[in-house]
Design a protein around this motif. Sequence first.
Motif, PDB file in Angstrom:
ATOM      1  N   TRP A  32       0.889  -1.176   0.021  1.00  0.00           N
ATOM      2  CA  TRP A  32      -0.027  -0.058  -0.021  1.00  0.00           C
ATOM      3  C   TRP A  32       0.835   1.395   0.101  1.00  0.00           C
ATOM      4  O   TRP A  32       0.258   2.387   0.113  1.00  0.00           O
ATOM      5  CB  TRP A  32      -0.904   0.084   1.225  1.00  0.00           C
ATOM      6  CG  TRP A  32      -1.791  -1.139   1.538  1.00  0.00           C
ATOM      7  CD1 TRP A  32      -1.061  -2.411   2.142  1.00  0.00           C
ATOM      8  CD2 TRP A  32      -2.825  -1.954   0.626  1.00  0.00           C
ATOM      9  NE1 TRP A  32      -1.864  -3.457   2.079  1.00  0.00           N
ATOM     10  CE2 TRP A  32      -2.907  -3.153   1.258  1.00  0.00           C
ATOM     11  CE3 TRP A  32      -3.535  -1.344  -0.239  1.00  0.00           C
ATOM     12  CZ2 TRP A  32      -3.986  -3.880   0.785  1.00  0.00           C
ATOM     13  CZ3 TRP A  32      -4.700  -2.098  -0.676  1.00  0.00           C
ATOM     14  CH2 TRP A  32      -4.950  -3.484  -0.010  1.00  0.00           C
ATOM     15  N   GLY A  33       2.070   1.205  -0.067  1.00  0.00           N
ATOM     16  CA  GLY A  33       3.016   2.357  -0.006  1.00  0.00           C
ATOM     17  C   GLY A  33       3.809   2.304   1.031  1.00  0.00           C
ATOM     18  O   GLY A  33       3.965   1.398   1.692  1.00  0.00           O
ATOM     19  N   GLU A  34       4.566   3.517   1.538  1.00  0.00           N
ATOM     20  CA  GLU A  34       5.497   3.530   2.568  1.00  0.00           C
ATOM     21  C   GLU A  34       4.797   3.976   3.749  1.00  0.00           C
ATOM     22  O   GLU A  34       4.081   4.829   3.858  1.00  0.00           O
ATOM     23  CB  GLU A  34       6.487   4.526   2.201  1.00  0.00           C
ATOM     24  CG  GLU A  34       7.784   4.192   1.156  1.00  0.00           C
ATOM     25  CD  GLU A  34       8.218   2.832   1.431  1.00  0.00           C
ATOM     26  OE1 GLU A  34       8.566   2.553   2.517  1.00  0.00           O
ATOM     27  OE2 GLU A  34       8.291   1.893   0.631  1.00  0.00           O
ATOM     28  N   PRO A  35       5.171   3.420   5.058  1.00  0.00           N
ATOM     29  CA  PRO A  35       4.502   3.923   6.408  1.00  0.00           C
ATOM     30  C   PRO A  35       4.952   5.192   6.424  1.00  0.00           C
ATOM     31  O   PRO A  35       5.719   5.794   5.979  1.00  0.00           O
ATOM     32  CB  PRO A  35       5.132   2.895   7.433  1.00  0.00           C
ATOM     33  CG  PRO A  35       5.651   1.820   6.558  1.00  0.00           C
ATOM     34  CD  PRO A  35       6.031   2.174   5.164  1.00  0.00           C
ATOM     35  N   SER A  36       4.569   5.992   7.427  1.00  0.00           N
ATOM     36  CA  SER A  36       4.818   7.236   7.810  1.00  0.00           C
ATOM     37  C   SER A  36       6.418   7.421   8.488  1.00  0.00           C
ATOM     38  O   SER A  36       7.002   8.600   8.030  1.00  0.00           O
ATOM     39  CB  SER A  36       3.992   7.651   9.058  1.00  0.00           C
ATOM     40  OG  SER A  36       2.860   7.878   8.762  1.00  0.00           O
ATOM     41  N   ASP A  37       6.993   6.200   8.791  1.00  0.00           N
ATOM     42  CA  ASP A  37       8.328   6.426   9.388  1.00  0.00           C
ATOM     43  C   ASP A  37       8.920   5.055   9.476  1.00  0.00           C
ATOM     44  O   ASP A  37       8.200   4.046   9.400  1.00  0.00           O
ATOM     45  CB  ASP A  37       8.202   7.278  10.745  1.00  0.00           C
ATOM     46  CG  ASP A  37       9.600   7.693  11.140  1.00  0.00           C
ATOM     47  OD1 ASP A  37      10.546   7.459  10.443  1.00  0.00           O
ATOM     48  OD2 ASP A  37       9.828   8.055  12.334  1.00  0.00           O
ATOM     49  N   LEU A  38       9.985   4.858   9.720  1.00  0.00           N
ATOM     50  CA  LEU A  38      10.713   3.438  10.214  1.00  0.00           C
ATOM     51  C   LEU A  38       9.993   3.147  11.469  1.00  0.00           C
ATOM     52  O   LEU A  38       9.444   3.950  12.264  1.00  0.00           O
ATOM     53  CB  LEU A  38      12.354   3.663  10.003  1.00  0.00           C
ATOM     54  CG  LEU A  38      12.904   4.517  11.034  1.00  0.00           C
ATOM     55  CD1 LEU A  38      12.547   4.343  12.375  1.00  0.00           C
ATOM     56  CD2 LEU A  38      14.185   4.827  10.618  1.00  0.00           C
ATOM     57  N   LEU A  39       9.894   1.749  11.620  1.00  0.00           N
ATOM     58  CA  LEU A  39       9.414   1.157  12.662  1.00  0.00           C
ATOM     59  C   LEU A  39      10.619   1.046  13.792  1.00  0.00           C
ATOM     60  O   LEU A  39      11.710   0.552  13.530  1.00  0.00           O
ATOM     61  CB  LEU A  39       8.761  -0.191  12.415  1.00  0.00           C
ATOM     62  CG  LEU A  39       7.286  -0.203  12.179  1.00  0.00           C
ATOM     63  CD1 LEU A  39       7.239   0.643  10.757  1.00  0.00           C
ATOM     64  CD2 LEU A  39       6.882  -1.598  11.953  1.00  0.00           C
ATOM     65  N   ARG A  40      10.234   1.307  15.049  1.00  0.00           N
ATOM     66  CA  ARG A  40      11.114   0.893  16.113  1.00  0.00           C
ATOM     67  C   ARG A  40      10.856  -0.050  17.192  1.00  0.00           C
ATOM     68  O   ARG A  40       9.726  -0.209  17.706  1.00  0.00           O
ATOM     69  CB  ARG A  40      11.498   2.166  16.877  1.00  0.00           C
ATOM     70  CG  ARG A  40      11.828   3.575  16.029  1.00  0.00           C
ATOM     71  CD  ARG A  40      11.931   4.716  16.857  1.00  0.00           C
ATOM     72  NE  ARG A  40      12.529   5.865  16.324  1.00  0.00           N
ATOM     73  CZ  ARG A  40      12.111   6.699  15.372  1.00  0.00           C
ATOM     74  NH1 ARG A  40      10.778   6.499  14.864  1.00  0.00           N
ATOM     75  NH2 ARG A  40      12.856   7.410  14.872  1.00  0.00           N
ATOM     76  N   PHE A  41      11.593  -1.196  16.959  1.00  0.00           N
ATOM     77  CA  PHE A  41      11.504  -2.537  17.616  1.00  0.00           C
ATOM     78  C   PHE A  41      12.254  -2.477  19.022  1.00  0.00           C
ATOM     79  O   PHE A  41      13.319  -1.815  19.002  1.00  0.00           O
ATOM     80  CB  PHE A  41      11.717  -3.591  16.805  1.00  0.00           C
ATOM     81  CG  PHE A  41      11.142  -3.983  15.578  1.00  0.00           C
ATOM     82  CD1 PHE A  41      10.077  -4.847  15.716  1.00  0.00           C
ATOM     83  CD2 PHE A  41      11.354  -3.268  14.504  1.00  0.00           C
ATOM     84  CE1 PHE A  41       9.268  -5.048  14.310  1.00  0.00           C
ATOM     85  CE2 PHE A  41      10.614  -3.354  13.194  1.00  0.00           C
ATOM     86  CZ  PHE A  41       9.544  -4.299  13.431  1.00  0.00           C
ATOM     87  N   GLY A  42      11.627  -3.072  20.047  1.00  0.00           N
ATOM     88  CA  GLY A  42      12.451  -3.136  21.190  1.00  0.00           C
ATOM     89  C   GLY A  42      11.561  -3.789  22.321  1.00  0.00           C
ATOM     90  O   GLY A  42      10.500  -4.368  21.852  1.00  0.00           O
ATOM     91  N   ARG A  43      12.198  -3.566  23.524  1.00  0.00           N
ATOM     92  CA  ARG A  43      11.274  -4.396  24.597  1.00  0.00           C
ATOM     93  C   ARG A  43      11.369  -3.538  25.679  1.00  0.00           C
ATOM     94  O   ARG A  43      12.028  -2.719  25.969  1.00  0.00           O
ATOM     95  CB  ARG A  43      11.918  -5.661  25.156  1.00  0.00           C
ATOM     96  CG  ARG A  43      12.476  -6.694  23.922  1.00  0.00           C
ATOM     97  CD  ARG A  43      12.483  -8.114  24.473  1.00  0.00           C
ATOM     98  NE  ARG A  43      11.376  -8.921  24.641  1.00  0.00           N
ATOM     99  CZ  ARG A  43      11.480  -9.941  25.365  1.00  0.00           C
ATOM    100  NH1 ARG A  43      12.614 -10.683  25.859  1.00  0.00           N
ATOM    101  NH2 ARG A  43      10.446 -10.696  25.321  1.00  0.00           N
ATOM    102  N   ILE A  44      10.079  -3.619  26.438  1.00  0.00           N
ATOM    103  CA  ILE A  44       9.947  -2.969  27.760  1.00  0.00           C
ATOM    104  C   ILE A  44       9.802  -4.091  28.675  1.00  0.00           C
ATOM    105  O   ILE A  44       8.640  -4.855  28.590  1.00  0.00           O
ATOM    106  CB  ILE A  44       8.680  -1.863  27.773  1.00  0.00           C
ATOM    107  CG1 ILE A  44       9.203  -0.813  26.831  1.00  0.00           C
ATOM    108  CG2 ILE A  44       8.546  -1.449  29.144  1.00  0.00           C
ATOM    109  CD1 ILE A  44       8.094   0.174  26.497  1.00  0.00           C
ATOM    110  N   GLY A  45      10.678  -4.377  29.887  1.00  0.00           N
ATOM    111  CA  GLY A  45      10.280  -5.868  30.446  1.00  0.00           C
ATOM    112  C   GLY A  45      10.434  -7.000  29.502  1.00  0.00           C
ATOM    113  O   GLY A  45      11.533  -7.156  28.830  1.00  0.00           O
ATOM    114  N   THR A  46       9.232  -7.871  29.515  1.00  0.00           N
ATOM    115  CA  THR A  46       9.234  -8.854  28.767  1.00  0.00           C
ATOM    116  C   THR A  46       8.489  -8.578  27.566  1.00  0.00           C
ATOM    117  O   THR A  46       8.258  -9.535  26.708  1.00  0.00           O
ATOM    118  CB  THR A  46       9.005  -9.990  29.507  1.00  0.00           C
ATOM    119  OG1 THR A  46       7.556  -9.905  30.158  1.00  0.00           O
ATOM    120  CG2 THR A  46       9.746 -10.314  30.736  1.00  0.00           C
ATOM    121  N   THR A  47       7.935  -7.387  27.434  1.00  0.00           N
ATOM    122  CA  THR A  47       6.981  -7.267  26.364  1.00  0.00           C
ATOM    123  C   THR A  47       7.758  -6.677  24.915  1.00  0.00           C
ATOM    124  O   THR A  47       8.473  -5.616  25.098  1.00  0.00           O
ATOM    125  CB  THR A  47       5.893  -6.506  26.892  1.00  0.00           C
ATOM    126  OG1 THR A  47       5.257  -6.690  27.896  1.00  0.00           O
ATOM    127  CG2 THR A  47       4.820  -5.877  25.681  1.00  0.00           C
TER     128      THR A  47
END
Length: 297
Positions: A32-47
């Motif tokens: 569908w095209g490009e998202p608004s920005d790059l995605l930031r992946f990470g963790r907070i605790g175990t989530t």
Amino acid sequence: MTRSVLGILGGSGVYDLPGLEQLREQRLSTPWGEPSDLLRFGRIGTTDVVFLSRHGPGHRIAPSGVNYRANIDALKRAGVTDLVSLTACGSYREELPPGSFVLVDDFIDRTFGRENSFFGNGCVAHIPFAHPIGPRLQERIALAAQAEDIMVHRGGICVCMEGPQFSTLAESNFYKAMGCDVVNMTSMPEAKLAREAEITYAVIAMVTDYDCWHPEHEKVDVAAVVRAMQANRSRAQRLIMRLAADFPEVHESCPAGSDRALDDAIVTAPEARDPDLLARLDAVAGRVLRPGSKDLS
């Protein structure tokens, strides 16, 4: 069982999420095209957490210019099961002054210039949308707010207008008289697309102004709105950090049916489906479109 992945859509004033551990950034392309920005992946605790800034770096994308389909598709590809949308809003209630956080639970869609569905000619689907907010996700936000001593107002109707102009006085008075609580410019079609993608969705609406109905605040001033957004930012980030820290490891089924929204929703016969559209729906609707899946056919 599906592992929970918490998605955060940062709205006006919230362009990052400090505290993410094991941070990595990735730009995902979508059909569908490009998202608004790059995605930031990470963790907070175990989530596991995925953050996306709705308006992009420097707030360069207007509400009507957001590629909502690309954003939701990218978050689906990233494995997001539960999505929290942060959004600035105007208030129609004296008791919801600037600085208030509102957990809205319903919408009136007044947008008109945006692509509002992944489906269409070649693959028609009609999803249930009576209850657009995931109640269990909203309850977890409320509990996180309580734990952080952040006041939130439960429930409310949000009008989503096209913008980018603010409301006329007639519009403001009309929606107030109709019993609406807040107004913003980004919840639609975002909520509809999240439901089509079977992602549980909830909104934290952060009040920045009284729209223009209030006799003592008849003009919405951008400078004042920006100041209110800046004041809201740290509380919003703290609320998200607590939500993520306490989030369940396994995705909770949604009483509103968000995670099974495509069950029996596709009405186009298999032989009449457009192969090109089906290819674009690989992430959003793969669960029901793959061979052997259950759908109306």
